[in-house]
Design an enzyme around this catalytic site. Structure first.
Site, PDB file in Angstrom:
ATOM      1  N   GLY A 211      27.717  -4.061  33.173  1.00 36.63           N
ATOM      2  CA  GLY A 211      27.149  -4.913  32.139  1.00 36.63           C
ATOM      3  C   GLY A 211      25.639  -4.907  32.048  1.00 36.63           C
TER       4      GLY A 211
ATOM      5  N   GLU B   1      29.396  -1.687  39.110  1.00 39.23           N
ATOM      6  CA  GLU B   1      30.144  -0.712  38.302  1.00 39.23           C
ATOM      7  C   GLU B   1      29.478  -0.488  36.960  1.00 39.23           C
ATOM      8  OE1 GLU B   1      34.786  -1.691  39.217  1.00 39.23           O
ATOM      9  OE2 GLU B   1      33.848  -2.736  37.574  1.00 39.23           O
TER      10      GLU B   1
ATOM     11  N   GLY C 113      28.281   1.257  33.544  1.00 37.44           N
ATOM     12  CA  GLY C 113      28.709   2.349  32.681  1.00 37.44           C
ATOM     13  C   GLY C 113      27.586   2.690  31.717  1.00 37.44           C
ATOM     14  N   ARG C 114      27.451   1.849  30.693  1.00 36.04           N
ATOM     15  CA  ARG C 114      26.500   2.092  29.612  1.00 36.04           C
ATOM     16  C   ARG C 114      25.093   2.420  30.109  1.00 36.04           C
ATOM     17  NH1 ARG C 114      27.095   0.165  24.373  1.00 36.04           N
ATOM     18  NH2 ARG C 114      28.717  -1.259  25.105  1.00 36.04           N
TER      19      ARG C 114
ATOM     20  N   CYS D 202      34.463   7.716   3.410  1.00 41.06           N
ATOM     21  CA  CYS D 202      34.577   6.974   2.153  1.00 41.06           C
ATOM     22  C   CYS D 202      34.761   5.496   2.447  1.00 41.06           C
ATOM     23  CB  CYS D 202      35.755   7.497   1.349  1.00 41.06           C
ATOM     24  SG  CYS D 202      35.767   9.277   1.223  1.00 41.06           S
TER      25      CYS D 202
ATOM     26  N   TYR E  37      29.849   4.997  25.262  1.00 41.31           N
ATOM     27  CA  TYR E  37      30.616   4.303  24.227  1.00 41.31           C
ATOM     28  C   TYR E  37      30.273   4.884  22.855  1.00 41.31           C
ATOM     29  CZ  TYR E  37      31.177   1.036  28.091  1.00 41.31           C
ATOM     30  OH  TYR E  37      31.445   0.482  29.314  1.00 41.31           O
TER      31      TYR E  37
HETATM   32  C1  LIG Z   1      33.574  -1.731  30.987  1.00 37.59           C
HETATM   33  C2  LIG Z   1      33.549  -2.180  32.380  1.00 37.59           C
HETATM   34  C3  LIG Z   1      32.456  -1.870  33.197  1.00 37.59           C
HETATM   35  C4  LIG Z   1      31.223  -1.176  32.684  1.00 37.59           C
HETATM   36  O1  LIG Z   1      30.531  -1.988  31.802  1.00 37.59           O
HETATM   37  P1  LIG Z   1      29.107  -1.512  31.207  1.00 37.59           P
HETATM   38  O2  LIG Z   1      28.761  -2.593  30.251  1.00 37.59           O
HETATM   39  O3  LIG Z   1      29.338  -0.195  30.560  1.00 37.59           O
HETATM   40  O4  LIG Z   1      28.167  -1.418  32.359  1.00 37.59           O
HETATM   41  C5  LIG Z   1      32.533  -2.224  34.521  1.00 37.59           C
HETATM   42  N1  LIG Z   1      33.609  -2.868  35.022  1.00 37.59           N
HETATM   43  C6  LIG Z   1      34.673  -3.190  34.253  1.00 37.59           C
HETATM   44  C7  LIG Z   1      35.812  -3.896  34.860  1.00 37.59           C
HETATM   45  C8  LIG Z   1      34.672  -2.876  32.911  1.00 37.59           C
HETATM   46  O5  LIG Z   1      35.715  -3.220  32.150  1.00 37.59           O
END
Ligand SMILES: *Cc1c(COP(=O)(O)O)cnc(C)c1O
Length: 371
Positions: free
Chosen positions: A214, A248, A250-251, A319, A348
């Site tokens: 997050g 964890e 991601g983004r 469209c 994403y």
């Molecule tokens: C999507 C997700 C993440 C990654 O979130 P980001 O906003 O991309 O950092 C980590 N843990 C869980 C459980 C998620 O669902």
């Protein structure tokens, strides 16, 4: 508008058939190395942000493992990164998915409910689990609050302890809490402090807490970065010696390395506003639609053709009036045939998009930097 892409990306953007995703693998490595250096806890990359095998391979040396959220991701990441440490989370795991993970070398299974834990226990396989808890913490400024079906209310954890007692082949390692996304370092640390404070009252013995992902990516300010140094220092001071902490992201790991590059097919004024119609569309890059933002972009001029020097709305070939990348963004000049490079398209982006809508050709995938 944003700063132009790095030279290697620019060169590829101007030489490949368009549209294309261009991934800057060296840029990804440099960014991941700085995150690694600043972060004194375990990092598992959340594969759902971008599971591209070459992105996973470039990231692997800088993370401790990968978090997967489905049986599909589990199989994919196992094939892309044999031997990587894996955590398996996500709501609605089927019996087949649980069986593909339990007792097969997966490092942790993040359990989402007492029912899921019962089904996992029924497999009778040696498995290390974290219980995912949905704590009612105060969160300010989150882009997405993970309320609803994610994890368990604290009251449900008691039922899990009863199940675990009957299933000695399951080892409870600790808790998991991914509560929000899109937070800057300071509010994310406040959430971490609340989660850890709660976890310490709940658990005794060796403690492991996965604090989730997050970390914010600021699409309005693509040059900015989440303050990993402040976050890392904050985690270091929150952690107690007997605790294992894990995050964890991601983004915030992969957003910056990807560029969606395309070209201006048409330029027109409609009801007083300029529109640039681009090859491709948000079926390749759905991010601005899902997040409701203007995707930052740079215009790479390719010639002296008639153009506009005004605010312009960038749309794709679909469209639907929803096929908009950015609205009324002032540009120095944009012309027919110009190449447009959208930044922050590494997470994403392609993998959340509805590729087959309208049956336009798929983009190219290009990788710059050493493999
Ligand atoms: C999507 C997700 C993440 C990654 O979130 P980001 O906003 O991309 O950092 C980590 N843990 C869980 C459980 C998620 O669902």
């Amino acid at each position: 508008m944003t700063a132009p892409p790095p030279e290697a990306v620019r060169e590829r953007a101007l030489s490949t058939p368009l549209p294309a995703y261009v991934y800057d693998l060296d840029g990804l490595r440099a960014h991941a190395a700085s995150v690694r250096a600043a972060t004194p806890v375990e990092i598992f990359y959340a594969a759902k942000a971008n599971p591209d095998p070459r992105v996973l391979t470039a990231l692997a040396p800088y993370v401790d493992g990968v978090e997967v959220s489905s049986g599909g991701e589990l199989a994919h990441v196992r094939a892309a990164l044999p031997g990587a440490r894996l955590a398996f989370g996500g709501p609605g795991k089927t019996d087949e998915e649980l069986a593909s993970a339990a007792g097969t070398g997966v490092d942790r299974i993040h359990v989402e409910s007492p029912r899921e834990l019962e089904r996992l226990a029924a497999l009778r396989r040696e498995t290390d689990v974290l219980l995912r808890v949905n704590l009612p913490v105060a969160i300010s400024g989150a882009a997405l609050r993970m309320s609803g079906p994610f994890g368990m209310d604290p009251e449900a954890l008691g039922a899990c302890l009863d199940i675990l007692e009957q299933a000695p082949w399951l080892t409870l390692r600790g808790l998991h809490a991914h509560l929000a996304s899109g937070l800057e370092a300071e509010p994310l640390l406040e959430v971490a402090a609340q989660v850890l404070g709660w976890a310490r009252t709940w658990m005794d013995g060796p403690k492991e807490v996965n604090l989730g992902g997050g970390m914010a990516v600021d699409y309005r300010n693509p040059g900015a970065r989440f303050d990993w140094a402040a976050y890392g220092a904050g985690l270091a001071s929150l952690r107690r010696p007997e605790e294992t902490l894990r995050i964890e992201p991601g983004r915030a790991l992969t957003a910056y390395c990807g560029w969606y590059v395309t070209e201006v097919l048409d330029l027109k004024r409609s009801h007083g506003e300029w529109y640039a119609v681009l090859r491709g569309g948000t079926h390749h890059l759905r991010t601005p639609v899902t997040k409701g933002h203007d995707q930052p972009f740079a215009v790479l001029p390719t010639g002296k053709r008639p153009g506009a020097s005004d605010a312009v709305t960038l749309v794709g070939q679909l469209c639907t009036p929803k096929d908009v990348f950015a609205r009324q963004v002032p540009v120095d000049r944009i012309a027919l045939g110009d190449v447009v490079a959208f930044a922050l398209a590494g997470a994403y982006a392609w993998n959340i998009s509805h590729h087959d809508f309208l049956m336009h050709p798929k983009p190219m995938f290009e990788y710059v930097g050493h493999e």
